[in-house]
Scaffold this active site. Structure first.
Site, PDB file in Angstrom:
ATOM      1  N   PRO A  46      -4.170  -9.582   9.118  1.00 13.24           N
ATOM      2  CG  PRO A  46      -5.483  -7.858   8.260  1.00 13.24           C
ATOM      3  CD  PRO A  46      -4.264  -8.122   9.111  1.00 13.24           C
ATOM      4  CD  GLU A  59      -2.206  -1.632   2.688  1.00 12.08           C
ATOM      5  OE1 GLU A  59      -1.880  -0.927   3.658  1.00 12.08           O
ATOM      6  OE2 GLU A  59      -2.797  -2.719   2.814  1.00 12.08           O
ATOM      7  CD  GLN A 103       0.430   2.322   4.942  1.00  9.35           C
ATOM      8  OE1 GLN A 103      -0.660   2.554   5.442  1.00  9.35           O
ATOM      9  NE2 GLN A 103       0.729   2.635   3.702  1.00  9.35           N
ATOM     10  CG  LEU A 145      -5.973  -0.423   2.747  1.00  6.97           C
ATOM     11  CD1 LEU A 145      -6.649   0.904   3.062  1.00  6.97           C
ATOM     12  CD2 LEU A 145      -6.257  -1.422   3.828  1.00  6.97           C
ATOM     13  CB  ALA A 146      -6.607  -6.360   0.296  1.00  5.97           C
ATOM     14  CD  GLU A 147      -3.335  -4.813   5.382  1.00  5.29           C
ATOM     15  OE1 GLU A 147      -4.516  -5.238   5.315  1.00  5.29           O
ATOM     16  OE2 GLU A 147      -3.075  -3.608   5.541  1.00  5.29           O
ATOM     17  CG  ASP A 198       0.819  -1.819  14.742  1.00  2.78           C
ATOM     18  OD1 ASP A 198       0.638  -1.592  15.939  1.00  2.78           O
ATOM     19  OD2 ASP A 198       1.868  -1.512  14.139  1.00  2.78           O
ATOM     20  CG  HIS A 246      -0.486   3.596  13.656  1.00  3.68           C
ATOM     21  ND1 HIS A 246      -1.749   3.689  14.158  1.00  3.68           N
ATOM     22  CD2 HIS A 246      -0.606   3.781  12.311  1.00  3.68           C
ATOM     23  CE1 HIS A 246      -2.610   3.927  13.180  1.00  3.68           C
ATOM     24  NE2 HIS A 246      -1.939   3.987  12.043  1.00  3.68           N
TER      25      HIS A 246
END
Lengths: 327, 344
Positions: free
Chosen positions: A89, A29, A82, A58-60, A85, A129
Site C-alpha cells: 500500500p 504499527e 511490520q 494501521l495504514a502503510e 508483505d 508473512h
C-alpha cells in the site's frame, strides 16, 4: 568484541542513532508500547518517549507518506513496515514520491528516509508473512536498497541508512533475527552503502548472495572445503546501488558464478547481477552463470512440506555449489 | 485613504481584519492568475508550449486561503491548479513562465516536471507530483515535524474533489486527526475529476468526511475569497493553538477543460459552463470592491495594463531562457552525483 544477535544489532543501531541525533525517530504499527511484533523496537519507547517512538494507525501509505513529509522538513524518520508483505500500500509513496523527490525538484528538496521492512520465510508465515519483495523496488532509480546478513552489517548499514541524505529501504531478514549471531564492535561505525563484502575466500567457485541464504552458503562452503572445493563467497549487502566492481572482482576470482537468493528467480536481482557479469567478462567465465532462487510461484505456503520445498537450505545450496564446481 | 469611508459602515473585509490594501492585493493576484492562465492556454494553442493545466475558476478560493496563512513561516503543499495560490506566496510570473516553458532556471523542477507541479524550498512550497493526493500524507509529516520540533508553523495542503477519494486523503486525514496535528486540508471541489462529475465521485459531502477523522469539516463558497479567508483564518487558529486539523471544502466550478489535452464538451454542455461563468468569483469581487468605494474602472484599466506588461515580460523571459542541457537529466538522482560538474 561483544557478540550479539542480528535483531539486537538492529535495535542497537536505532538506539544509538536516536541518542546521537534528536531528529531521528521511529514510526510504525506496534513499534511503541509493544516494542514491535518481533521486539525490534523494544525499550526504545521507555528511553525516548512516545513522540519519537510513534505508534501509528494501521495504514502503510500514511506511515511512509508522513515519514516522507517529516524527512523533507529535515527530520530523520525510520518508518517500520511490520512485514514487507504489507508494504505494497505504500509503494506509490516509495516509488512515485520518496525516490523522485530530489530528482523532480532539481535538487531543491530531498528525502532522508529509512524504511525498515522484514523479509523472508521459513517461519511458517504463509503467503503473506514470508515474501521477499526486493525485485519490486529494485531498479527504481532514486532509491537505495540494503539487505544485511551479519549483525555487524545490520548495525552498520542501518546507521549509514539513517545518515544518508536519500531514501533507503532496509530489508532485514526475520529468520536471521535470532539465527545469526556475530561480532558487533562497541564503537560507532557505519558500513558504506553500495559496497559488497567478501565473507570467505576461495578459488574454485564464486557464490554471490545476500541476506539469509548466506547462512546456508557459509555452512555448505565449510563442508565443501573438506571435500576439496573452496568457495569464494560475496555478500552483496547493498542491492542498490550494486557494487559492480566488487561483484566482478569476485566473479573473476574463480570464473564460475552461482547467484543465490530467496526471492523468486524470474525478474530477481540475480538476473541483473548475471547480466553485469556477462556484459563485462563473458570470456573469462569457465561455466555458465548459475542461479539458485525461490521458485516462480506467488509466495510460499504455510504447510511444512510446501514451505520446505520453497525455502533454500544448506543441502540445496551445497548441491548447486557442487554442480558448478564440477562443471 | 478609505479609512473615513469604512468608519461609517464597516466593510465585510474590515470586519474580518483585512485592510483595503490587502483586499486590493487579493484582487490583483486573482486577476493576475486568471490572465496568466489565459496566456498559457493561448501559448499552448499557438504551439509555443506543450501543455497547460488550468486553474480558471479557482482563483478566489486560492487567494482567500493564502491570505489567511502566515506567509512568513507556514508550509504549503499546493496541487497543480494553484497558480493564484503560489503567486500569493511569492512565486513570480517570470518563475511560472520558466516552469511553463520547461527552462533550466525554473525553480519548481528545473524544467523536469509538467507545469503546475510546484516546489520551492525558498518559498516553503513542497515539491509535488502527478499521482494525485500523495501530498496529503506529506503535509501531515510536516505538521508532525512542527509538533515534534515545537515550531509555530502550520501546514496547508490542497487537492481536488477527485483526490478526496484516494486512500492517501483518508489515511493522511486520520493520522492528523489522531495526533491533532497543525495542518489544514483544503479541497478545491471544482465538480469534476477530469470528466467524471461529482455525483459519480462522491457519495456524500466531502466536508463531512472530516467528522470520521475527529475534526471539523467546513464547506464554503469557493467563489467568495472573503468567506474562504474567514474559514481558513479559523482553521489556522485551531491548528496554531493545538486543536488539530480542519478540512475546508471550497466549492467552485472548473471553468476550463481539465487540461489542454481535454475536450470538455464531450462530457458537459456549454450551457452548464456558461451558467457557472456567471458565478465566477473574479467579477463578483471586483463589484464588491467597487461597492466598497475602493475600486473603479480607471484603476481597473491601470491594473490590467500593469498585469499585461508583467505577463509580456515574463512570457518573453520564459521563452528566451535556455533549456537545460540534455545531459542534465543524469543528475540529482542521489546526493552529490553532480560533483565535479560545472554550470547548472
Amino acid at each position: 568484541m561483544p557478540k550479539m544477535d542480528y535483531i539486537d544489532a538492529i535495535r542497537l543501531a536505532m538506539k544509538e542513532e536516536m541518542e546521537r541525533d534528536e531528529d531521528v525517530f521511529v514510526l510504525g504499527e506496534d513499534v511503541g508500547y509493544k516494542g514491535g511484533v518481533f521486539t525490534t523496537t523494544k525499550g526504545l519507547l521507555d528511553q525516548f518517549g512516545e513522540e519519537r517512538v510513534l505508534d501509528t494507525p494501521l495504514a502503510e501509505s500514511a506511515i511512509v507518506g508522513t515519514a516522507i513529509g517529516a524527512a523533507m522538513y529535515g527530520m530523520r524518520p525510520i518508518a517500520e513496515m511490520q512485514y514487507s508483505d504489507f508494504m505494497f500500500p505504500a509503494t506509490n509513496q516509495i516509488i512515485s514520491e520518496a525516490a523522485k523527490i530530489r530528482y523532480r525538484s532539481n535538487n531543491d528538496w530531498n528525502c532522508p528516509l529509512v524504511i525498515r521492512a522484514p523479509i523472508g520465510g521459513g517461519i511458517f508465515g504463509g503467503l503473506y508473512h514470508s515474501q521477499c519483495p526486493e525485485s519490486v523496488f529494485f531498479g527504481t532509480p532514486g532509491l537505495k536498497i540494503v539487505a544485511p546478513y551479519t549483525p555487524y552489517d545490520a548495525k552498520g548499514l542501518l546507521k549509514a541508512a539513517v545518515r544518508d541524505p536519500d531514501p533507503v529501504i532496509y530489508f532485514e531478514n526475520k529468520k536471521c533475527y535470532k539465527l545469526v549471531n556475530g561480532d558487533v564492535p562497541e564503537e560507532d561505525y557505519t558500513v558504506p552503502i553500495g559496497k559488497a563484502n567478501v565473507l570467505r575466500e576461495g578459488d574454485d567457485i564464486t557464490v554471490i548472495s545476500y541476506s539469509l541464504p548466506l547462512h546456508f552458503i557459509m555452512e555448505a562452503a565449510a563442508e565443501l572445503e573438506e571435500e576439496g572445493i573452496t568457495a569464494h563467497v560475496l555478500d552483496l549487502r547493498s542491492l542498490q546501488p550494486l557494487d559492480k566492481e566488487g561483484l566482478l572482482a569476485a566473479a573473476r576470482r574463480t570464473g564460475k558464478v552461482l547467484i543465490v537468493h530467496e526471492d523468486n528467480k524470474f525478474g530477481g536481482i540475480g538476473g541483473e547481477v548475471s547480466a553485469i557479469i556477462a556484459e563485462e567478462m563473458l570470456y573469462e567465465l569457465d561455466a555458465p552463470i548459475m542461479r539458485l532462487c525461490g521458485p516462480d510461484v506467488p509466495a510460499m505456503p504455510i504447510n511444512p512440506p510446501g514451505e520446505k520445498f520453497f525455502m533454500l537450505n544448506k543441502d540445496k545450496v551445497k548441491e548447486a555449489m557442487k554442480r558448478l564446481a564440477v562443471y | 485613504m478609505s479609512q473615513s469611508e469604512s468608519a461609517v459602515q464597516q466593510t465585510k473585509h474590515a470586519a474580518l481584519g483585512l485592510t483595503d490594501e490587502q483586499v486590493l492585493e487579493m484582487y490583483k493576484v486573482m486577476v493576475t492568475a486568471r490572465r496568466y492562465d489565459e496566456r498559457c492556454l493561448l501559448l499552448q494553442r499557438a504551439g509555443k508550449i506543450k501543455f497547460h493545466v488550468s486553474g480558471i475558476g479557482q482563483e478566489a478560493a486560492q487567494v482567500g486561503a493564502a491570505f489567511a496563512l502566515d506567509r512568513e513561516q507556514d508550509y504549503y503543499l499546493p496541487y497543480y491548479r494553484d497558480y493564484a495560490f503560489v503567486l500569493s506566496v511569492g512565486m513570480t510570473l517570470r518563475e511560472l513562465m520558466l516552469c511553463l516553458f520547461s527552462k533550466v532556471d525554473d525553480p519548481n523542477s528545473g524544467g523536469r516536471q509538467m507545469p503546475g507541479h510546484f516546489g520551492s524550498k525558498r518559498l516553503r512550497i513542497v515539491t509535488g507530483s502527478s499521482p494525485v493526493t500523495t501530498q496529503v500524507p506529506h503535509a501531515v509529516g510536516f505538521a508532525l515535524a512542527a509538533k515534534m520540533k515545537r515550531k509555530d508553523f502550520v501546514t496547508f495542503v490542497t487537492f481536488g474533489d477527485g483526490s478526496s477519494n484516494q486512500g492517501d486523503f483518508h489515511e493522511g486525514a486520520n493520522m492528523a486527526g489522531v495526533h491533532k496535528l497543525p495542518v489544514i486540508f483544503m479541497c478545491e471541489n471544482n465538480q469534476y475529476a477530469i470528466s467524471v462529475p461529482l455525483h459519480k465521485q462522491v457519495g456524500g459531502q466531502i466536508a463531512d468526511r472530516a467528522i470520521g477523522y475527529g475534526f471539523p469539516g467546513v464547506a464554503v463558497d469557493g467563489n467568495d475569497p472573503l468567506e474562504v479567508y474567514r474559514v481558513m483564518k479559523e482553521a489556522r487558529a485551531r491548528a496554531a493553538s493545538g486543536e488539530g486539523p480542519t478540512l475546508v471544502e471550497t466549492v467552485m466550478y472548473r471553468l476550463s477543460p481539465h487540461s489542454t489535452s481535454d475536450e470538455d464538451l464531450a462530457y458537459r454542455t456549454k450551457e452548464e459552463v456558461d451558467a457557472n461563468r456567471d458565478k465566477d468569483g473574479i467579477p463578483k469581487f471586483r463589484q464588491y470592491l467597487i461597492d466598497c468605494g475602493i475600486w473603479n474602472e480607471e484603476r481597473e484599466a491601470e491594473m490590467l495594463q500593469e498585469i499585461k506588461a508583467a505577463l509580456d515580460d515574463a512570457t518573453k523571459f520564459g521563452e528566451q531562457a535556455p533549456f537545460p542541457e540534455p545531459e542534465d537529466i543524469l543528475y540529482h538522482v542521489y546526493a552529490g552525483d553532480d560533483e565535479g560538474r560545472g554550470g547548472h
